[in-house]
Design a protein around this motif. Structure first.
Motif, mmCIF file in Angstrom:
data_model
loop_
_atom_site.group_PDB
_atom_site.id
_atom_site.type_symbol
_atom_site.label_atom_id
_atom_site.label_comp_id
_atom_site.label_asym_id
_atom_site.label_seq_id
_atom_site.Cartn_x
_atom_site.Cartn_y
_atom_site.Cartn_z
ATOM 1 N N UNK A 240 31.792 22.249 23.817
ATOM 2 C CA UNK A 240 31.214 23.019 22.715
ATOM 3 C C UNK A 240 31.984 24.310 22.451
ATOM 4 N N UNK A 241 32.730 24.788 23.451
ATOM 5 C CA UNK A 241 33.527 26.000 23.243
ATOM 6 C C UNK A 241 34.845 25.697 22.523
ATOM 7 N N UNK A 242 35.121 24.428 22.219
ATOM 8 C CA UNK A 242 36.367 24.073 21.543
ATOM 9 C C UNK A 242 36.162 23.638 20.092
ATOM 10 N N UNK A 243 34.944 23.802 19.588
ATOM 11 C CA UNK A 243 34.692 23.481 18.183
ATOM 12 C C UNK A 243 35.524 24.433 17.319
ATOM 13 N N UNK A 244 36.265 23.897 16.338
ATOM 14 C CA UNK A 244 37.037 24.773 15.454
ATOM 15 C C UNK A 244 36.150 25.826 14.790
ATOM 16 N N UNK A 245 36.760 26.953 14.466
ATOM 17 C CA UNK A 245 35.996 28.074 13.906
ATOM 18 C C UNK A 245 35.281 27.711 12.608
ATOM 19 N N UNK A 246 35.816 26.744 11.860
ATOM 20 C CA UNK A 246 35.328 26.501 10.510
ATOM 21 C C UNK A 246 34.090 25.645 10.369
ATOM 22 N N UNK A 247 33.589 25.066 11.460
ATOM 23 C CA UNK A 247 32.373 24.268 11.327
ATOM 24 C C UNK A 247 31.617 24.212 12.647
ATOM 25 N N UNK A 248 30.355 23.764 12.555
ATOM 26 C CA UNK A 248 29.524 23.612 13.752
ATOM 27 C C UNK A 248 28.435 22.593 13.441
ATOM 28 N N UNK A 249 27.967 21.922 14.468
ATOM 29 C CA UNK A 249 26.869 20.975 14.295
ATOM 30 C C UNK A 249 25.551 21.730 14.410
ATOM 31 N N UNK A 250 24.677 21.481 13.451
ATOM 32 C CA UNK A 250 23.375 22.132 13.473
ATOM 33 C C UNK A 250 22.465 21.436 14.481
ATOM 34 N N UNK A 251 21.401 22.087 14.849
ATOM 35 C CA UNK A 251 20.407 21.446 15.698
ATOM 36 C C UNK A 251 20.263 22.127 17.038
#
Ligand code: ZN
Length: 145
Positions: free
Chosen positions: A112-123
């Motif tokens: 989860x610390x490697x998710x690109x800055x431009x998006x994220x999964x909600x929830x």
């Protein structure tokens, strides 16, 4: 218990499995590691199936992606099929092969610390960092299989 079936983009590879047996509800897991992102262009989303029920038929190719893991894909259309660990032979099947991802909810993110800055999964689901994920997946000390 529910029997599910899926297929790759071209249909040459078909997959069947059982989910939701007993107290093991089917879930979707997302992995954001560099390798999964390069392979899929986003994240690898897998569906947890009941152990021993997964059957894959058709022209699959296997790519050895690290010392401890390999990945399956369709030889014809290139669809991502699974991520598997060598030491136990477990294959995590791609959720996208099944209609509506088998109706399973997203419950877990890896790296989860490697998710690109431009998006994220909600929830409000569980998120494991790189350190957490490596502790969970890397072969244990003394495990040479
Ligand atoms: Zn295919």
């Amino acid at each position: 218990m529910t029997d599910i079936s899926g297929q790759c983009l071209c249909g040459a590879v078909t997959v069947t499995a059982t989910i939701n047996t007993g107290e093991r509800p089917a879930i979707v897991r997302a992995c954001h590691c560099d390798m999964c992102r390069r392979q899929t262009s986003s994240m690898f989303m897998s569906l947890a199936t009941d152990p021993g029920t997964l059957k894959i038929e058709g022209p699959e190719k296997i790519y050895r992606s690290s010392e401890w893991a390999q990945r399956g894909f369709c030889e014809v259309c290139g669809s991502t099929l699974w991520y598997g660990t060598l030491h136990d032979g477990v294959k995590n099947i791609a959720a996208g092969l099944f209609d509506n991802a088998a109706g399973a909810p997203l419950k877990l993110e890896f790296y989860s610390d490697m998710v690109p800055e431009g998006y994220a999964l909600a929830g409000d689901h569980r998120r494991l960092t790189t350190q957490d994920a490596i502790a969970l997946f890397a072969p244990q000390e003394g495990d040479n299989s």
